[in-house]
Each structure stands twice: as C-alpha cells, then as structure tokens.
Design a protein around this motif. Structure first.
Motif, PDB file in Angstrom:
ATOM      1  N   SER A  65      74.133  16.778  87.913  1.00 44.52           N
ATOM      2  CA  SER A  65      73.559  15.746  88.781  1.00 44.52           C
ATOM      3  C   SER A  65      72.039  15.761  88.768  1.00 44.52           C
ATOM      4  O   SER A  65      71.401  14.809  89.225  1.00 44.52           O
ATOM      5  CB  SER A  65      74.057  15.931  90.215  1.00 44.52           C
ATOM      6  OG  SER A  65      73.527  17.111  90.796  1.00 44.52           O
ATOM      7  N   ARG A  75      75.089   8.290  90.658  1.00 44.39           N
ATOM      8  CA  ARG A  75      74.523   7.262  91.531  1.00 44.39           C
ATOM      9  C   ARG A  75      75.292   5.950  91.476  1.00 44.39           C
ATOM     10  O   ARG A  75      75.367   5.215  92.457  1.00 44.39           O
ATOM     11  CB  ARG A  75      73.067   7.006  91.141  1.00 44.39           C
ATOM     12  CG  ARG A  75      72.155   8.212  91.387  1.00 44.39           C
ATOM     13  CD  ARG A  75      70.765   7.948  90.840  1.00 44.39           C
ATOM     14  NE  ARG A  75      69.867   9.084  91.071  1.00 44.39           N
ATOM     15  CZ  ARG A  75      68.639   9.166  90.568  1.00 44.39           C
ATOM     16  NH1 ARG A  75      68.161   8.188  89.791  1.00 44.39           N
ATOM     17  NH2 ARG A  75      67.891  10.230  90.830  1.00 44.39           N
ATOM     18  N   ASN A  77      78.560   5.299  91.089  1.00 48.36           N
ATOM     19  CA  ASN A  77      79.778   5.267  91.900  1.00 48.36           C
ATOM     20  C   ASN A  77      80.024   6.667  92.458  1.00 48.36           C
ATOM     21  O   ASN A  77      79.248   7.588  92.209  1.00 48.36           O
ATOM     22  CB  ASN A  77      80.983   4.791  91.073  1.00 48.36           C
ATOM     23  CG  ASN A  77      81.189   5.633  89.823  1.00 48.36           C
ATOM     24  OD1 ASN A  77      81.429   6.834  89.912  1.00 48.36           O
ATOM     25  ND2 ASN A  77      81.087   5.004  88.647  1.00 48.36           N
ATOM     26  N   HIS A  78      81.096   6.799  93.205  1.00 43.45           N
ATOM     27  CA  HIS A  78      81.380   8.078  93.864  1.00 43.45           C
ATOM     28  C   HIS A  78      82.526   8.825  93.197  1.00 43.45           C
ATOM     29  O   HIS A  78      83.136   9.690  93.810  1.00 43.45           O
ATOM     30  CB  HIS A  78      81.699   7.848  95.343  1.00 43.45           C
ATOM     31  CG  HIS A  78      82.836   6.880  95.564  1.00 43.45           C
ATOM     32  ND1 HIS A  78      82.657   5.516  95.581  1.00 43.45           N
ATOM     33  CD2 HIS A  78      84.161   7.086  95.762  1.00 43.45           C
ATOM     34  CE1 HIS A  78      83.825   4.917  95.785  1.00 43.45           C
ATOM     35  NE2 HIS A  78      84.746   5.847  95.892  1.00 43.45           N
ATOM     36  N   TRP A  81      82.179  12.678  93.213  1.00 38.66           N
ATOM     37  CA  TRP A  81      82.425  13.314  94.507  1.00 38.66           C
ATOM     38  C   TRP A  81      83.909  13.336  94.834  1.00 38.66           C
ATOM     39  O   TRP A  81      84.402  14.293  95.439  1.00 38.66           O
ATOM     40  CB  TRP A  81      81.633  12.596  95.596  1.00 38.66           C
ATOM     41  CG  TRP A  81      80.202  12.387  95.200  1.00 38.66           C
ATOM     42  CD1 TRP A  81      79.591  11.210  94.888  1.00 38.66           C
ATOM     43  CD2 TRP A  81      79.211  13.404  95.005  1.00 38.66           C
ATOM     44  NE1 TRP A  81      78.287  11.410  94.527  1.00 38.66           N
ATOM     45  CE2 TRP A  81      78.019  12.745  94.597  1.00 38.66           C
ATOM     46  CE3 TRP A  81      79.205  14.790  95.141  1.00 38.66           C
ATOM     47  CZ2 TRP A  81      76.844  13.436  94.323  1.00 38.66           C
ATOM     48  CZ3 TRP A  81      78.030  15.477  94.870  1.00 38.66           C
ATOM     49  CH2 TRP A  81      76.871  14.817  94.472  1.00 38.66           C
TER      50      TRP A  81
END
Length: 386
Positions: A65, A75, A77-78, A81
């Motif tokens: 990251s 950044r 999309n997620h 995570w």
C-alpha cells in the motif's frame, strides 16, 4: 514485476520471523497436535502456524500500500481491505479449531458466514467468461462466490497431511496463477493488479512458513493456515476472473480460465481430487463427509513405501504439472503442451509407483499394505481434521 518480487520477499521474511513467536504462543494456549488414532505423526507438535502466515500477509499488504506502483489498487476500491478482513476472520476461525477442536458443522457454518461476508463486501464473480454471460442477480453472484471459497478452503484442509505438503502445493499453484494474472494485467492500461498482489503475497507466506514446516516440522499450519491458504488463492482467482470481459482478451490467453469455477480447480487439482475422493468414499460407507480416515492421497503414498519427503516431492510434482500445464497454454501450442504433459505424467507415474513395484518384484516380500519399517515416519504432519 520487481514490485511483486519485493512483496513476495517481504511476505516470506515476515512469515519466517513471525513463526517462532507463534509457535511459542501455540504452546502457551495448548494448541498442540496430540497424536490421534488417524494420525501418522508420533510427536505432539504445536499448530496455529496460520497466524504467522496471516501476519506475514498483512505485513506484505501494508508494504504494498506504500508503493507508488500499487497504491492505486488500494485507493480505487476496497477489495484489498475486504480480502484482509476475510483472511483475519477465517484465520481466527481456524485458531478456534486448533485450540478447541470445533465440531465440523460449526466450522462449516463459520466458513459460510465469512464467505458470504466477503462476497457481500464486493469480492464477487460478476460475469462468467462464456460469451459474457452475467450472473442472474447479486444474490446468485454472492452464492456462487461463497460456495467457491468454501470448497477451496476445505480442499486445502483435506490435503494438509504431511510436513510441507499443503504449503508447497498452494505455492506452486500460486506461482502458476501469478504468472497468468500478470500476463493478463499487462493487457490493461495499468500493470498493477490486486489479484497478482494477493497471489504473490500468498506465495511468499507459503515459502516463509515452509522453512519451519519442512520435515520434521517445528510447527503445523493447522486449520488456521490451511483454511487461510484456500481462501487467499480463491480470492485471487475471483478478483481477476470474475470480472473479465471476454471481448477484451485474446482468445489464446483466455483458454486457461474458460470458466472462473475451473481456474481454482486447476491450480488446486490435487486438493480438490483428494476432497472429492474422501467425500465419495465416506458417503458410500454411510459416514459423514467429514469423518476422518487414513485413505488420503498422502496416506496412500506412505503406505506403498515412500518416505515423507519423497511423498511430498512427488505430490508437488503432480501439482506443478497440472497447474503449469494450463499456464503454458499462454505461450505454447496446445499440442506441444499436451506432449510435454504426457511425457512428464508418465515419469511421475513411474516415480509414484516405484516403491510398490520394487516391493512386488522377484524376491521381494509383501508387506500387505503396511508401511515398511525403514520408511516409517517418526514425525509426520496430520493437522487437518479430515
């Protein structure tokens, strides 16, 4: 490519360094694999190695990251995570099983809930590469995705039976799929790919853990590790394959991933085969599909006379042959790949059956299927519940 190699190295080194700490923690928590009737190891050994692998994976993702080349993937999309959250949850479920030996139905329910959460979070198979066919509804997409994750999780868990076997097979499949996803990503505007990132980080944690897990293993990966690996390799497959547009990809490059559901099966062929054989065998006997036995592929390899290391290396060879054959279709003609596959398959078959033929030859004495004393393992992993 240099960025991916760097991330793989970070994952490998981090996992290698975390593993002794987790081994000490496992002993303190009582997560020690006692010798059971179905096991082939004879020395109680700590498990929970999956925690070290999870920490290594998260460390690698943190470094990724911060790299300019890969920052956009975090950044835009997620997905990153969601993958990490699901990895943490599936690993914690495995830890609970390593410590308390959960009932298989409770564990399966946990796997389903986590898989649905991950699919609901956006990690879904949206389209199938069959003429651009779209899934009928978001609910069907979530169901297909969750089913694929659960199957892969349990496939790796089933094959986790000898020191280094599961980690090696997943690493081999991961390398093959990583090359495939990298080649596909080069057809896009940006070479950065979340699928490739997840895959190389997974390969790194496998290699780092293998340094502690090779026979005789100092720590078993346990269900926390086997389920984590099955989860991660499926996530990488879903990310790159579930959203592909067949119209934008060269046909010859698309052959290895004709269907998203087949891709994880190719890179995890041996685990899936072992799982299907075990389920069929147990159902025929009127037993639960999760009922433990000593008839897995690795048990059969030991029974005909292979050493632990020999059995693992040969099974790695089969995994590499199947996984890389599909990937080689990107670069070579189908006929050439087929010829190479047949030649290597014959050689591996001879290596697989050599101890059996040696024992059954002239002047040899039959052991009636009993593992020869000279090859009887003194410290063999059997951390999977099935």
């Amino acid at each position: 490519m240099r960025a991916y190699i760097f991330i793989a190295m970070v994952a490998m080194v981090a996992t290698y360094l975390y593993t002794p700490l987790i081994r000490h923690l496992a002993i303190q928590l009582g997560a020690v694999g006692e010798v059971r009737a179905r096991d082939v190891h004879t020395v109680p050994t700590p498990r929970m190695g999956g925690v070290a692998m999870l920490l290594g994976f998260i460390t690698a993702m943190f470094f990724a990251s911060r790299l300019n080349f890969l920052q956009g993937e975090f950044r835009q999309n997620h997905q990153a995570w969601v993958v990490m959250a699901g990895a943490a949850m599936i690993c914690l479920l495995g830890v609970a099983d390593d410590v308390w030996d959960l009932d298989w139905m409770l564990k399966l329910a946990g796997q389903l809930l986590i898989s649905v959460f991950v699919a609901w979070g956006g990690l879904q198979i949206i389209s199938l590469p069959i003429g651009g066919l779209l899934t009928a509804s978001p609910m069907i997409s979530i169901a297909i995705t969750a089913l694929l994750i659960v199957v892969s999780i349990n496939a790796v868990n089933f094959v986790d039976g000898l020191d280094g076997l599961a980690a090696g097979i997943v690493a081999i499949g991961g390398i093959a799929f990583g090359i495939y996803s990298y080649v596909l990503s080069r057809q896009q505007v940006s070479y950065a790919s979340m699928a490739t990132l997840v895959d190389v980080a997974m390969v790194g944690i496998c290699l780092g853990f293998l340094l502690h897990n090779w026979h005789p293993a100092k720590l078993f990966m346990g269900d926390s590790g086997s389920m984590l690996l099955g989860y991660l390799i499926t996530c990488a497959s879903i990310i790159i394959t579930g959203r592909l547009d067949p119209a934008t990809i060269n046909t010859s490059a698309y052959v290895p991933a004709f269907m998203p559901i087949l891709l994880p099966v190719l890179v995890l062929f041996l685990p899936v085969l072992d799982m299907l054989m075990a389920i069929t065998r147990r159902l025929r006997k009127g037993q639960s599909p999760m009922h433990p036995d000593r008839m897995h592929l690795h048990h059969r390899m030991l029974r005909i006379g292979h050493t632990v290391q020999g059995a693992v290396l040969i099974l790695w060879g089969w995994a590499a042959l199947i996984a890389f054959s599909s990937m080689f279709l990107l670069f070579f003609r189908f006929v050439d790949v087929l010829i190479g596959f047949v030649v290597l398959a014959v050689l591996l078959t001879i290596a697989t059956l050599y101890p059996y033929f040696k024992r059954m030859g002239p002047g040899a004495h039959s052991n009636d299927g009993v593992l020869p004393k000279s090859n009887a393992p003194k410290h063999v992993q059997e951390s999977g519940r099935a």
